[in-house]
Design an enzyme around this catalytic site. Structure first.
Site, PDB file in Angstrom:
ATOM      1  CB  THR A 200      47.035 -13.476  15.629  1.00 23.85           C
ATOM      2  OG1 THR A 200      47.152 -12.216  16.931  1.00 23.85           O
ATOM      3  CG2 THR A 200      47.113 -14.726  17.089  1.00 23.85           C
TER       4      THR A 200
ATOM      5  CB  SER B 203      45.408 -10.911  24.231  1.00 21.10           C
ATOM      6  OG  SER B 203      43.723 -10.808  23.883  1.00 21.10           O
TER       7      SER B 203
ATOM      8  CD  GLU C 169      44.814  -2.577  16.792  1.00 24.09           C
ATOM      9  OE1 GLU C 169      44.721  -4.110  15.563  1.00 24.09           O
ATOM     10  OE2 GLU C 169      45.884  -2.041  16.266  1.00 24.09           O
TER      11      GLU C 169
END
Lengths: 421, 365
Positions: free
Chosen positions: A142, A148, A398
């Protein structure tokens, strides 16, 4: 083998042992570390490390891969490897989700090496987790502008052909266990972080690679430890890399840019294995909350009359029974997904479904438990409010619940990322 | 060990049932629902798949043994075709399975082979009562012992094929316990309503009210004989049957609305390409899987005789009735206005879906 739901012995044994660990080593410290953010639970880490060594390996570090040979994988990895890990994580998260993250071992960093690395890389990087000192590894994907959507990663790796080293520049955030993996503590062995960077921004996903960056590498710094809603004992680091030099052989997978995104997809496949494991942690914390609620109800003489038609149940009975249904089915979905992983059946759909379900269930159950307990639920005297804060993360990391819905949707519709954005 | 693979035999059965469900039941469903009639030929074709016959041991004229797991696999698959048709085909099980599970040796010898020896013949059972607080464990229909007979009084609802049934298994309250009694056609004091039940769904399945006015049943016709039976076991088998049928109905609605969403254009793309719809489908698929696994586990526990089997069956059924409502409702929603039109089957599935809350006792594995 026909349809069966008998938990294998190693799983029931692990559950039994870890229940004691949770009761003795985790629960009594839960509140302390929740209120002393950024303190490291050394006693727990050292105890768990020696306990796991005694049991023959550390959790999540693919122990049998430590010698690096593919053959020994097939020989020694029991067909219930992932099932066992899921059961262990569920049991530990029943104790404390934050402290489960402080379990020494390779974590997601090692998982990336395991799935994207060569046999030599596995041998080189994974052996350390069974040595004397507890050792950590972490995954850095990230960035401030890439959550995402990790194809938007800006961190760059450029090969210095004179020294045959990669020079990496970038800023990573939300690195779970990043501090324990990178910072050199006397009590810890030397860990590493796996950094995702582009070797060719024009190639987008096809240019994305993972690099093993050893703890203490010059130019790399932990710049911040986040203050979080829950799982406070688990460090969440921001890491900056300024002209960090990494040996050529630390790149996982192929060093050349291919025209397709096979490499990226292979690396993303790590998530197929790890999503149900994260789902398992969600189930664990939800079970903790529901069991606590049931204890309190028993103390107050409130009975749950299972077996009655719905229209005859009280509201609390309906809520509890609904939570039983949610929790049980979430766990079964986790088990099915990891069972598929163990049997090498492609499980992208089941893996993401288990994460969708467990993310929902852990947030809903912990929210409901706090609600039903009223002032007792909201008070810091009990752990219910902490579990509520802890559980929320399982619907976020996750792959958020929404990303996983997207994965499930693409799977069932037969759509690519282009068809369904 | 955990394992999620049906056996080869189970897979063959699933495939055979699927073929019947899709080719025969599904294609007849609309007309059957509208015309309130199921062709006997269709029922017989389903009967020839041999689901019940395969659950009964050779000693009693069958060719297999009972497996709740096989039962839920087959029932889900058939209900994927059509629920009313499935419940009609499996109506004789309502009579046969409790006898197999809880009957005396004499009762098994006397009835089982008779039920399965030839074509489909309506043997049925009466559990449901017409009350909002209907509870299978607190029935209002009573049985009282008088000399060598039990006397039945009360009224049952939703009894499939009661008008032509050879025999009816009647559940009644005997001193606070639910027990079952075997009644032949035309027993004195037994009346079947002239009118069929008129319900929100399941219009193709002929169901009736049945009244018992001092009906005499010899002690030998009490299920399980003098000691009676453990109703929990029977009820658990009913609950997982309902749950698996709910999974089948939900899966039908899911597949249909998914296919529709992939065809239907909106603003230049397929409607399935809109996340609002795609996410609904993802959640439907997820919840179907959740209930399916609950049902499998409960069935497996029943086969193993586990103590917690009946609680698991209850949880599976509880989860199933919510799940099937959610999924069928969304299927209608995804089709929009077309979902509300009876030419598409989704509205029927939604009507049937709501029924599962009241369907305990219409299926058993």
């Amino acid at each position: 083998m026909p349809i069966e739901f008998e938990a294998p012995k190693p799983i029931t044994q692990a559950q039994f042992v870890l229940k004691t660990v949770a009761d003795e080593m985790m629960r009594p410290k839960s509140r302390y570390f929740d209120e002393h953010e950024h303190e490291i639970p050394w006693d727990y880490i050292e105890f768990m490390h020696s306990a796991m060594k005694a049991m023959g390996g550390s959790a999540l570090a693919p122990r049998e891969g430590s010698n690096g040979s593919e053959e020994s994988d097939n020989d020694k990895r029991p067909p219930i490897g992932y099932q066992l890990i899921a059961a262990q994580l569920e049991a530990l998260s029943w104790g404390d989700v934050g402290m489960y993250h402080c379990l020494p071992g390779g974590g997601l960093g090692a998982a990336a090496v395991y799935s994207a690395g060569t046999p030599e890389q596995r041998a080189k990087f994974l052996a350390r987790f069974n040595e004397d000192k507890p050792t950590f590894a972490a995954m850095c994907i990230t960035e401030a502008g890439a959550g995402s959507d990790n194809s938007a990663i800006r961190t760059r790796a450029v090969l210095d052909e004179k020294t045959n080293e990669w020079i990496i520049n970038g800023e990573k955030i939300f690195v779970t266990g990043g501090d324990k993996s990178f910072t050199e503590y006397e009590k810890l062995g030397k860990g590493f972080i796996v950094v995702w960077a582009s070797i060719d921004p024009a190639a987008k996903r096809a240019g994305m690679r993972a690099f093993v960056v050893e703890g203490g590498t010059p130019g790399v710094k932990v710049t911040k430890l986040e203050n979080k809603m829950g799982i406070r004992v688990s460090d969440t680091a921001a890491i900056s890399l300024v002209d960090a030099r990494v040996p050529f052989e630390n790149i996982l997978g192929s060093p050349t840019v291919e025209t397709n995104t096979a490499g990226f997809k292979k690396a993303m496949a790590t998530f197929d294995a790890t999503r149900p494991l994260v789902a398992a942690t969600g189930v664990g914390v939800a079970r903790a909350a529901l069991e606590f609620l049931k204890e309190k109800l028993v103390e107050k003489g409130v009975q749950i009359r299972y077996g009655l038609p719905r229209q005859k149940l009280t509201n609390i009975e309906r809520e509890v029974i609904d939570m039983d249904v949610m929790l049980k089915s979430a766990w079964l979905m986790v088990i099915k997904a990891v069972w598929m992983a163990d049997n090498k059946i492609p499980n992208a759909l089941e893996s993401s479904m288990s994460k969708v379900k467990a993310g929902d269930v852990s947030t809903k159950v912990t929210q409901k438990v706090v609600e039903i307990l009223g002032p007792l639920g909201y008070s810091r005297e009990f752990l219910a409010e902490k579990w509520f804060r802890d559980a929320k993360i399982t619907d976020i990391y996750e792959g958020t619940g929404q990303i996983n819905r997207l994965v499930v949707a693409r799977n069932i519709l037969g759509y690519s990322g282009k068809d369904l954005r | 060990m955990y394992s999620f693979d049906p056996t080869e035999e189970q897979q063959m059965l699933i495939d055979a049932v699927n073929k019947f469900a899709v080719n025969d039941l599904r294609s007849a469903a609309h007309e059957a629902e509208e015309g309130r009639v199921l062709p006997k030929k269709l029922i017989n074709k389903g009967w020839e798949l041999g689901l019940l016959q395969a659950s009964i041991p050779e000693t009693y004229g069958g060719f297999g043994e009972r497996s709740a797991v096989t039962g839920v696999l087959a029932l889900e698959e058939m209900a994927f075709g059509d629920l009313a048709g499935t419940l009609a085909v499996t109506t004789p099980s309502l009579f046969a399975m409790p006898i197999l599970i809880a009957g005396t040796e004499d009762q098994k010898q006397a009835y089982l082979s008779k039920i399965i020896e030839g074509e489909w013949v309506p043997f049925t059972a009466a559990l449901i009562e017409y009350a909002f607080d209907f509870d299978p464990n607190e029935l209002k229909t009573t049985a009282t012992l008088e000399g060598k007979d039990y006397i039945l009084n009360g009224e049952k609802a939703f009894v499939p094929f009661a008008n032509e049934a050879e025999m009816i298994l009647v559940y009644a309250n005997l001193g606070g316990q639910t027990q079952a009694f075997i009644l032949p056609k035309g027993a004195a004091g037994l009346t079947v309503s002239d009118e069929r039940e008129k319900l929100m769904g399941l219009n193709a399945l002929p169901m009736y009210r049945v009244k018992f006015d001092g009906v005499k049943v010899p002690v030998s016709n009490r299920l399980g004989g003098v000691q009676g039976m453990d109703f929990e076991q029977v009820l658990a088998s009913m609950r997982i049957a309902a749950a698996s049928a709910a999974v089948g109905v939900a899966n039908a609605a899911f597949e249909y609305s998914k296919d529709y969403a992939k065809e239907r254009e909106v603003f230049g793309v397929k409607v399935a390409q809109k996340q609002a719809i795609a996410f609904m489908l993802a959640e439907m698929r997820t919840e179907i899987e959740a209930t399916r696994l609950l049902t499998w586990e409960a069935a497996w526990k029943i086969d193993r005789g586990r103590e917690d089997a009946s609680n698991d069956a209850y949880l599976a059924y509880t989860g199933a009735m919510d799940m099937v409502m959610m999924v069928t409702d969304r299927a209608v929603q995804i089709l929009g206005g077309h979902g509300y039109i009876r030419e598409h089957p989704v509205e029927m599935w939604m009507r049937n879906g709501r029924g599962f809350a009241a369907f305990t006792g219409l299926a058993i594995v």
